[in-house]
Motif scaffolding. Structure first.
Motif, PDB file in Angstrom:
ATOM      1  N   THR A  60       0.767  -1.103  -0.045  1.00 57.11           N
ATOM      2  CA  THR A  60       0.063   0.124   0.047  1.00 57.11           C
ATOM      3  C   THR A  60       0.829   1.111   0.045  1.00 57.11           C
ATOM      4  O   THR A  60       2.127   1.159   0.157  1.00 57.11           O
ATOM      5  CB  THR A  60      -0.819  -0.136   1.280  1.00 57.11           C
ATOM      6  N   GLN A  61       0.314   2.209  -0.193  1.00 60.22           N
ATOM      7  CA  GLN A  61       1.041   3.499  -0.305  1.00 60.22           C
ATOM      8  C   GLN A  61       0.126   4.668   0.217  1.00 60.22           C
ATOM      9  O   GLN A  61      -1.178   4.678   0.266  1.00 60.22           O
ATOM     10  CB  GLN A  61       1.714   4.063  -1.869  1.00 60.22           C
ATOM     11  N   LYS A  62       0.641   5.771   0.875  1.00 62.28           N
ATOM     12  CA  LYS A  62      -0.034   6.908   1.597  1.00 62.28           C
ATOM     13  C   LYS A  62      -0.090   8.041   0.366  1.00 62.28           C
ATOM     14  O   LYS A  62       0.954   8.313  -0.030  1.00 62.28           O
ATOM     15  CB  LYS A  62       0.630   7.473   2.820  1.00 62.28           C
ATOM     16  N   VAL A  63      -1.517   8.277   0.109  1.00 59.70           N
ATOM     17  CA  VAL A  63      -1.514   9.289  -0.750  1.00 59.70           C
ATOM     18  C   VAL A  63      -2.027  10.746  -0.349  1.00 59.70           C
ATOM     19  O   VAL A  63      -3.080  10.688   0.619  1.00 59.70           O
ATOM     20  CB  VAL A  63      -2.412   9.123  -2.091  1.00 59.70           C
ATOM     21  N   ASN A  64      -1.546  11.708  -0.779  1.00 57.65           N
ATOM     22  CA  ASN A  64      -2.165  13.019   0.041  1.00 57.65           C
ATOM     23  C   ASN A  64      -3.507  13.657  -0.917  1.00 57.65           C
ATOM     24  O   ASN A  64      -3.348  13.658  -2.175  1.00 57.65           O
ATOM     25  CB  ASN A  64      -1.135  14.135  -0.014  1.00 57.65           C
ATOM     26  N   VAL A  65      -4.377  13.749  -0.208  1.00 52.38           N
ATOM     27  CA  VAL A  65      -5.619  13.791  -0.983  1.00 52.38           C
ATOM     28  C   VAL A  65      -6.094  15.364  -0.508  1.00 52.38           C
ATOM     29  O   VAL A  65      -6.528  15.481   0.845  1.00 52.38           O
ATOM     30  CB  VAL A  65      -6.900  12.794  -0.972  1.00 52.38           C
ATOM     31  N   LEU A  66      -6.660  16.213  -1.178  1.00 50.22           N
ATOM     32  CA  LEU A  66      -7.277  17.293  -0.772  1.00 50.22           C
ATOM     33  C   LEU A  66      -8.746  17.360  -0.711  1.00 50.22           C
ATOM     34  O   LEU A  66      -9.416  16.690  -1.610  1.00 50.22           O
ATOM     35  CB  LEU A  66      -6.900  18.425  -1.891  1.00 50.22           C
ATOM     36  N   THR A  67      -9.142  17.604   0.369  1.00 53.02           N
ATOM     37  CA  THR A  67     -10.733  17.433   0.654  1.00 53.02           C
ATOM     38  C   THR A  67     -10.960  19.066   1.182  1.00 53.02           C
ATOM     39  O   THR A  67     -10.361  19.835   1.054  1.00 53.02           O
ATOM     40  CB  THR A  67     -10.954  16.498   1.877  1.00 53.02           C
ATOM     41  N   GLY A  68     -12.382  18.963   1.370  1.00 55.85           N
ATOM     42  CA  GLY A  68     -12.940  20.365   1.882  1.00 55.85           C
ATOM     43  C   GLY A  68     -12.494  20.875   2.976  1.00 55.85           C
ATOM     44  O   GLY A  68     -12.578  21.924   3.331  1.00 55.85           O
ATOM     45  N   THR A  69     -11.768  20.022   3.868  1.00 51.22           N
ATOM     46  CA  THR A  69     -11.407  20.455   5.082  1.00 51.22           C
ATOM     47  C   THR A  69      -9.741  20.491   5.145  1.00 51.22           C
ATOM     48  O   THR A  69      -9.120  20.402   6.237  1.00 51.22           O
ATOM     49  CB  THR A  69     -11.715  19.691   6.404  1.00 51.22           C
ATOM     50  N   GLY A  70      -9.347  20.298   3.820  1.00 55.04           N
ATOM     51  CA  GLY A  70      -7.690  20.382   3.876  1.00 55.04           C
ATOM     52  C   GLY A  70      -7.286  18.987   3.320  1.00 55.04           C
ATOM     53  O   GLY A  70      -7.802  18.245   2.829  1.00 55.04           O
ATOM     54  N   ALA A  71      -5.952  18.900   3.257  1.00 56.39           N
ATOM     55  CA  ALA A  71      -5.351  17.759   2.940  1.00 56.39           C
ATOM     56  C   ALA A  71      -5.232  16.561   4.002  1.00 56.39           C
ATOM     57  O   ALA A  71      -4.964  16.913   5.132  1.00 56.39           O
ATOM     58  CB  ALA A  71      -3.898  18.202   2.529  1.00 56.39           C
ATOM     59  N   VAL A  72      -5.632  15.588   3.317  1.00 53.80           N
ATOM     60  CA  VAL A  72      -5.407  14.177   4.261  1.00 53.80           C
ATOM     61  C   VAL A  72      -4.641  13.102   3.765  1.00 53.80           C
ATOM     62  O   VAL A  72      -4.830  13.003   2.529  1.00 53.80           O
ATOM     63  CB  VAL A  72      -6.894  13.636   4.594  1.00 53.80           C
ATOM     64  N   ASN A  73      -3.938  12.288   4.498  1.00 56.44           N
ATOM     65  CA  ASN A  73      -3.440  11.004   4.015  1.00 56.44           C
ATOM     66  C   ASN A  73      -4.216   9.969   4.008  1.00 56.44           C
ATOM     67  O   ASN A  73      -4.810   9.689   4.741  1.00 56.44           O
ATOM     68  CB  ASN A  73      -2.150  10.856   4.743  1.00 56.44           C
ATOM     69  N   VAL A  74      -4.373   9.312   2.637  1.00 54.21           N
ATOM     70  CA  VAL A  74      -5.308   8.126   2.355  1.00 54.21           C
ATOM     71  C   VAL A  74      -4.387   6.892   1.916  1.00 54.21           C
ATOM     72  O   VAL A  74      -3.577   7.157   1.089  1.00 54.21           O
ATOM     73  CB  VAL A  74      -6.122   8.325   1.459  1.00 54.21           C
ATOM     74  N   VAL A  75      -4.613   5.885   2.590  1.00 58.82           N
ATOM     75  CA  VAL A  75      -3.925   4.764   2.199  1.00 58.82           C
ATOM     76  C   VAL A  75      -4.628   3.957   1.115  1.00 58.82           C
ATOM     77  O   VAL A  75      -5.641   3.530   1.348  1.00 58.82           O
ATOM     78  CB  VAL A  75      -3.567   3.691   3.396  1.00 58.82           C
ATOM     79  N   GLN A  76      -3.684   3.940   0.065  1.00 63.47           N
ATOM     80  CA  GLN A  76      -4.569   3.189  -1.008  1.00 63.47           C
ATOM     81  C   GLN A  76      -3.449   1.923  -1.500  1.00 63.47           C
ATOM     82  O   GLN A  76      -2.361   1.757  -1.301  1.00 63.47           O
ATOM     83  CB  GLN A  76      -4.567   4.285  -2.161  1.00 63.47           C
TER      84      GLN A  76
END
Length: 281
Positions: free
Chosen positions: A228-244
């Motif tokens: 897996t890898q951590k991906v930085n995703v922009l959301t309405g509340t800011g950037a969050v790390n998502v494991v994909q």
């Protein structure tokens, strides 16, 4: 690899693709520039040798061979060595031999150099083809009779016959994976395995059932292997790390498993062989 009766029932109902999209792929760029130089050097060296020893992958015995050798068949004794026989499904070996004989190749040896299977047949066959006209070159490989080897780099034909031939060559490691795309190669491998009911990958990765969607397969492979890898995703509340799932890493493992024989023996030229008539004994 054998599947359980339950798995086979599930597989029998699985709708597999009947074709693979080949359009829009630039096969020409899969041929590295340095290979053209190697080809010219090889052509210049041919006049120095007594016998041509061509080594090709037994999983693609009828595809991707360099036409340079076919052009020189009438000039030099020629032996085709189909290596990696342990990784190839050779149930139709006689069809392969008949097809090659139809192209003028009368001398063919199947080998597995890792376990030295049939390797000892090569020198006697070469000396038989050459007869007594020995010339001395670089790299002595046998003293009695004296046989010297002039090695050349592996080269592809400057024009790959078709996109599918290029994909077969790439699956066998002849073309660099990144030139084709690892996930594209993994998809073509999945298509080939499913189409020919070679479902060892299901048991190898513990998938439960066969699947013809490469994204789904790679996702399950990645999760199972913890790739897996951590991906930085922009959301309405800011950037969050998502494991994909790491799809490229899963594709690399899928290709590695095929190339090392973990998915069972495979004949990538089965479609070509279907056009070769079966001779009754």
């Amino acid at each position: 690899m054998k599947l359980s009766p339950r798995a086979l029932c599930v597989v029998a109902r699985a709708p597999f693709r009947e074709s693979f999209p080949l359009g829009g792929r630039d096969v020409a760029r899969w041929f590295p520039g340095h290979m053209a130089k190697g080809l010219r050097k090889m052509q210049n060296s041919l006049k120095m040798v007594d016998c041509i020893l061509e080594v090709h992958d037994a999983r693609i015995p009828l595809s991707g061979r360099n036409p340079l050798f076919q052009e020189t068949l009438g000039l030099k004794p020629h032996l085709l060595v189909l290596n990696k026989m342990d990784l190839a499904d050779l149930k139709e070996q006689q069809k392969i031999i008949r097809h090659l004989e139809g192209e003028g190749l009368k001398n063919v040896i199947f080998t597995n150099c890792v376990k030295d299977e049939n390797i000892k047949q090569i020198i006697p066959k070469v000396t038989e083809l050459i007869g007594s006209s020995y010339r001395y070159h670089r790299g002595e490989v046998c003293e009695r009779p004296p046989v010297f080897l002039l090695d050349t780099p592996g080269v592809l034909a400057p024009r790959i016959q078709s996109v599918e031939t290029g994909l077969k060559l790439a699956l066998c490691g002849t073309v660099l994976d990144h030139l084709v795309g690892e996930e594209t190669l993994a998809d073509y491998l999945l298509y080939t395995l499913n189409r020919h009911q070679l479902l060892g990958y299901v048991q190898h990765y513990g998938l439960g059932q066969a699947c013809d969607d490469i994204a789904s397969v790679l996702k399950r492979v990645a999760v199972r292997l913890r790739k897996t890898q951590k991906v930085n995703v922009l959301t309405g509340t800011g950037a969050v790390n998502v494991v994909q799932p790491n799809y490229p890493a899963a594709a690399r493992d899928f290709l590695r498993a095929f190339r090392s024989g973990l998915l069972g023996p495979v004949m990538l030229d089965r479609d070509v062989l279907q056009g070769v008539p079966t001779v009754e004994p």
